[in-house]
Design a protein around this motif. Structure first.
Motif, PDB file in Angstrom:
ATOM      1  N   ARG A   1      52.288  71.687  34.864  1.00 14.93           N
ATOM      2  CA  ARG A   1      54.092  72.558  34.493  1.00 14.93           C
ATOM      3  C   ARG A   1      54.647  70.806  34.428  1.00 14.93           C
ATOM      4  N   LYS A   2      54.513  70.344  35.376  1.00 13.72           N
ATOM      5  CA  LYS A   2      55.072  68.671  35.494  1.00 13.72           C
ATOM      6  C   LYS A   2      54.740  68.057  34.040  1.00 13.72           C
ATOM      7  N   LEU A   3      53.661  68.606  33.747  1.00 14.38           N
ATOM      8  CA  LEU A   3      53.341  68.049  32.517  1.00 14.38           C
ATOM      9  C   LEU A   3      54.062  67.559  31.148  1.00 14.38           C
ATOM     10  N   THR A   4      54.662  69.243  31.058  1.00 13.21           N
ATOM     11  CA  THR A   4      55.405  69.688  30.261  1.00 13.21           C
ATOM     12  C   THR A   4      57.093  69.072  30.322  1.00 13.21           C
ATOM     13  N   VAL A   5      56.822  69.038  31.494  1.00 14.04           N
ATOM     14  CA  VAL A   5      58.147  68.266  31.465  1.00 14.04           C
ATOM     15  C   VAL A   5      58.554  66.774  31.822  1.00 14.04           C
ATOM     16  N   SER A   6      57.591  66.289  31.726  1.00 14.86           N
ATOM     17  CA  SER A   6      57.617  64.420  32.152  1.00 14.86           C
ATOM     18  C   SER A   6      58.037  64.009  31.405  1.00 14.86           C
ATOM     19  N   ARG A   7      59.131  62.507  31.088  1.00 18.57           N
ATOM     20  CA  ARG A   7      59.115  61.944  29.732  1.00 18.57           C
ATOM     21  C   ARG A   7      57.911  60.365  29.562  1.00 18.57           C
ATOM     22  N   GLY A   8      56.861  61.010  31.295  1.00 20.22           N
ATOM     23  CA  GLY A   8      56.986  59.403  30.851  1.00 20.22           C
ATOM     24  C   GLY A   8      55.631  59.140  32.063  1.00 20.22           C
ATOM     25  N   LEU A   9      54.803  58.096  32.252  1.00 21.78           N
ATOM     26  CA  LEU A   9      53.811  58.235  33.129  1.00 21.78           C
ATOM     27  C   LEU A   9      54.074  58.131  33.971  1.00 21.78           C
ATOM     28  N   GLU A  10      55.098  57.539  34.732  1.00 22.99           N
ATOM     29  CA  GLU A  10      55.340  56.401  35.813  1.00 22.99           C
ATOM     30  C   GLU A  10      55.784  58.004  36.473  1.00 22.99           C
ATOM     31  N   ASP A  11      56.586  58.749  35.829  1.00 20.28           N
ATOM     32  CA  ASP A  11      57.752  59.496  36.241  1.00 20.28           C
ATOM     33  C   ASP A  11      57.061  61.098  36.339  1.00 20.28           C
ATOM     34  N   PHE A  12      56.011  61.378  35.915  1.00 13.37           N
ATOM     35  CA  PHE A  12      54.897  61.974  35.912  1.00 13.37           C
ATOM     36  C   PHE A  12      54.006  61.999  37.054  1.00 13.37           C
ATOM     37  N   ALA A  13      53.117  60.798  37.683  1.00 14.11           N
ATOM     38  CA  ALA A  13      52.771  60.498  38.649  1.00 14.11           C
ATOM     39  C   ALA A  13      53.639  60.340  40.223  1.00 14.11           C
ATOM     40  N   ALA A  14      55.059  59.901  39.819  1.00 11.15           N
ATOM     41  CA  ALA A  14      56.068  60.250  41.094  1.00 11.15           C
ATOM     42  C   ALA A  14      55.864  61.314  41.220  1.00 11.15           C
ATOM     43  N   SER A  15      55.937  62.745  40.199  1.00  7.61           N
ATOM     44  CA  SER A  15      56.192  63.975  40.784  1.00  7.61           C
ATOM     45  C   SER A  15      55.146  64.650  40.878  1.00  7.61           C
ATOM     46  N   VAL A  16      53.978  63.714  40.779  1.00  5.23           N
ATOM     47  CA  VAL A  16      52.791  64.724  41.651  1.00  5.23           C
ATOM     48  C   VAL A  16      52.384  64.265  43.342  1.00  5.23           C
ATOM     49  N   ARG A  17      52.892  62.943  42.904  1.00  8.74           N
ATOM     50  CA  ARG A  17      52.400  62.621  44.404  1.00  8.74           C
ATOM     51  C   ARG A  17      52.396  63.473  45.393  1.00  8.74           C
ATOM     52  N   PRO A  18      54.348  63.716  45.557  1.00  2.89           N
ATOM     53  CA  PRO A  18      54.145  64.479  46.712  1.00  2.89           C
ATOM     54  C   PRO A  18      53.439  66.025  46.274  1.00  2.89           C
ATOM     55  N   LEU A  19      52.989  66.628  45.290  1.00  3.43           N
ATOM     56  CA  LEU A  19      52.507  68.068  45.194  1.00  3.43           C
ATOM     57  C   LEU A  19      51.471  67.593  45.792  1.00  3.43           C
TER      58      LEU A  19
END
Length: 406
Positions: free
Chosen positions: A256-274
C-alpha cells in the motif's frame, strides 16, 4: 582603333572590378592572426530526442511482463536506477518514469488493470487456519509425552514429531510464509530442525556434559538426568500463527505504501518503521506465548532463548519470502554450527590433554547458564538479519509483486 585614349590602363585580372559597382562582391575585412588553427564547422552533437524510448528498449522484457507501473519501478530500482538517475530521463523520480514506460508499452485488451490500494491482498481463511495446525499438533504431542511412559512415550514423541514437521512444512509452503516462485530454494530446513531440537534437548545435554554426564537418554520430562524442555518448543510452534499474520501485515502495508510513495527514498523511509513495528509485534506475541506455555506445562519459561530463536527464524523467513535467501542461510548455518561446536568442545575436553577446550563453554555457562549458548548465537544472528533486512526489505524491488498467497 581603341576605345580608350593613350593614358587608359587595361583592367587587372585579379582586382579590376569596380568596388562601387552593384555586381561587385563586398570587400572582406582583413583577417587578424590569432595564433589558432582555423576550425572547420562539423556536424552538431545531438542528444537523443526520446531517452525514455532507449530505456524501454533496454528493459523491454520488464516492461512487457509488468502488470502495473509499480512493478516497473521496482525492476528499475533493482537494476540500479534511482531518483537521481530518473532526472536524466526528464522525470522527477523513478515512479513517474515507470508510469510513462508502462503507459507506452502496447498491451492487449485482456491485460489486467493496475493494482490499487483498495485491491491490496487480503487474508485468506485457508492459510489462516493452516498456521494454527503446528501449534495444535505440538500441544497434542506434549500431552502425549506427559501422559505416557516407557516405549509408549517414545512412540508418541516420534509420531508427534512427524506430525508437527508435516504441519510446519504445509504452513511454510503457502500463505505469507510460503516461498514465491521467484525465490530459489535454499535447503535451510535441516538447520532449522537442528535449532528446534537444540531448544528441546540442547541445554540439558550441555549441562550434563559439563558436569560429566549424561548418564541416560532423555525420558521426556524436565527432572530427568538429561532434561527435555517442551515449553519453548510449544511456544515456537504456537507462534506460527502470529508470524504468518505479521508477515501478511508487513507485505500488505508495504504494498500500500508503494502505491502512494513518490520516490525510492520516500518509500524506504516509510517502510522502515513498518518493518521494525512488525518485528516488535511478533516478539510481543512470542513472549506472551512463552509465558503461557511455561505456566501450562509447569516449566520455567526460557524467555531469552525463545525470543532469540524466534526472532532469528522470523527474520530469516521474512527475508526468504521476499527473495533474499543467501543471508538467512548463512546466519542459520552459523548459529547451528556455534551450538554444535559448544557441545563438541564439552565432550572433547574429556580426552587427555584437551581440557582447555571446554574453558570458554564453562565460563559462559557459569555466567549466563546453559541457555546462554543459544541466546548468544541466535541473538547475534537475529541482529545481523535485522540490519540486513533494514537494507533489503525497504527496497521497492522486494515488493515488486503482490504476494499471491496473501
Amino acid at each position: 582603333m581603341f576605345s580608350g585614349g593613350p593614358g587608359a590602363r587595361a583592367p587587372e585580372a585579379s582586382g579590376g572590378a569596380d568596388p562601387h559597382s552593384p555586381s561587385a562582391p563586398a570587400p572582406r575585412a582583413p583577417e587578424v592572426s590569432t595564433g589558432r588553427k582555423p576550425t572547420t564547422p562539423g556536424p552538431a552533437r545531438r542528444s537523443p530526442a526520446d531517452p525514455v524510448k532507449a530505456l524501454m528498449h533496454r528493459h523491454r522484457e520488464l516492461c512487457e511482463r509488468a502488470v502495473d507501473p509499480l512493478e516497473i519501478a521496482a525492476g528499475l530500482e533493482a537494476h540500479g536506477v534511482t531518483d537521481r538517475t530518473a532526472v536524466r530521463f526528464r522525470h522527477r523520480d523513478v515512479f513517474s518514469l515507470a508510469e510513462e514506460m508502462y503507459a507506452r508499452v502496447p498491451r492487449d485488451l485482456e491485460t489486467p488493470p493496475p493494482l490499487t490500494a483498495e485491491q491490496a491482498p487480503r487474508a485468506r481463511a485457508d492459510w489462516a487456519l493452516l498456521t494454527l495446525l503446528p501449534g495444535v499438533l505440538c500441544a497434542a504431542t506434549v500431552a502425549g509425552i506427559r501422559l505416557t511412559d516407557g516405549q509408549s512415550r517414545l512412540v508418541a514423541a516420534l509420531v508427534g514429531f512427524l506430525a508437527v514437521s508435516l504441519a510446519m512444512r504445509a504452513t511454510l509452503s503457502r500463505g505469507p510464509l510460503g516461498i514465491p516462485d521467484r525465490a530459489p530454494t535454499t535447503g535451510t530446513s535441516t538447520w532449522t530442525y537442528w535449532l528446534l531440537a537444540y531448544t528441546a534437548l540442547g541445554d540439558g545435554l550441555l549441562t550434563a556434559a559439563v558436569t560429566g554426564g549424561p548418564d541416560a537418554l532423555p525420558t521426556g520430562v524436565a527432572d530427568a538426568p538429561w532434561p527435555m524442555a517442551t515449553a519453548p518448543v510449544l511456544a515456537l510452534a504456537l507462534s506460527c500463527a502470529p508470524a504468518a499474520w505479521c508477515a501478511h501485515l508487513f507485505a500488505a502495508r508495504a504494498r500500500r505504501k508503494l502505491t502512494v510513495s513518490r520516490g525510492l527514498e520516500d518509500f524506504a523511509a516509510s517502510v522502515r518503521p513498518l518493518l521494525l513495528g512488525t518485528f516488535a509485534l511478533y516478539l510481543c506475541a512470542l513472549t506472551a506465548l512463552s509465558a503461557l506455555s511455561g505456566a501450562a506445562l509447569d516449566e520455567t519459561p526460557a524467555h531469552p532463548q525463545v525470543i532469540a530463536l524466534g526472532a532469528l527464524l522470523f527474520l530469516a523467513r521474512l527475508l526468504t519470502v521476499h527473495g533474499f535467501t543467501h543471508a538467512p542461510a548463512v546466519v542459520l548455518i552459523a548459529a547451528a554450527t556455534a551450538q554444535a561446536t559448544a557441545l563438541a568442545a564439552a565432550f572433547a575436553s574429556r580426552l587427555p590433554g584437551c581440557g582447555f577446550l571446554t574453558a570458554p563453554v564453562e565460563a559462559l555457562v557459569d555466567l549466563w547458564g546453559a541457555g546462554g549458548i543459544q541466546t548468544l548465537s541466535c541473538g547475534i544472528g537475529a541482529l545481523a538479519l535485522l540490519i540486513h533486512g533494514n537494507r533489503k526489505l525497504t527496497r521497492a524491488s522486494a515488493h515488486a509483486q503482490a504476494e499471491d498467497p496473501c
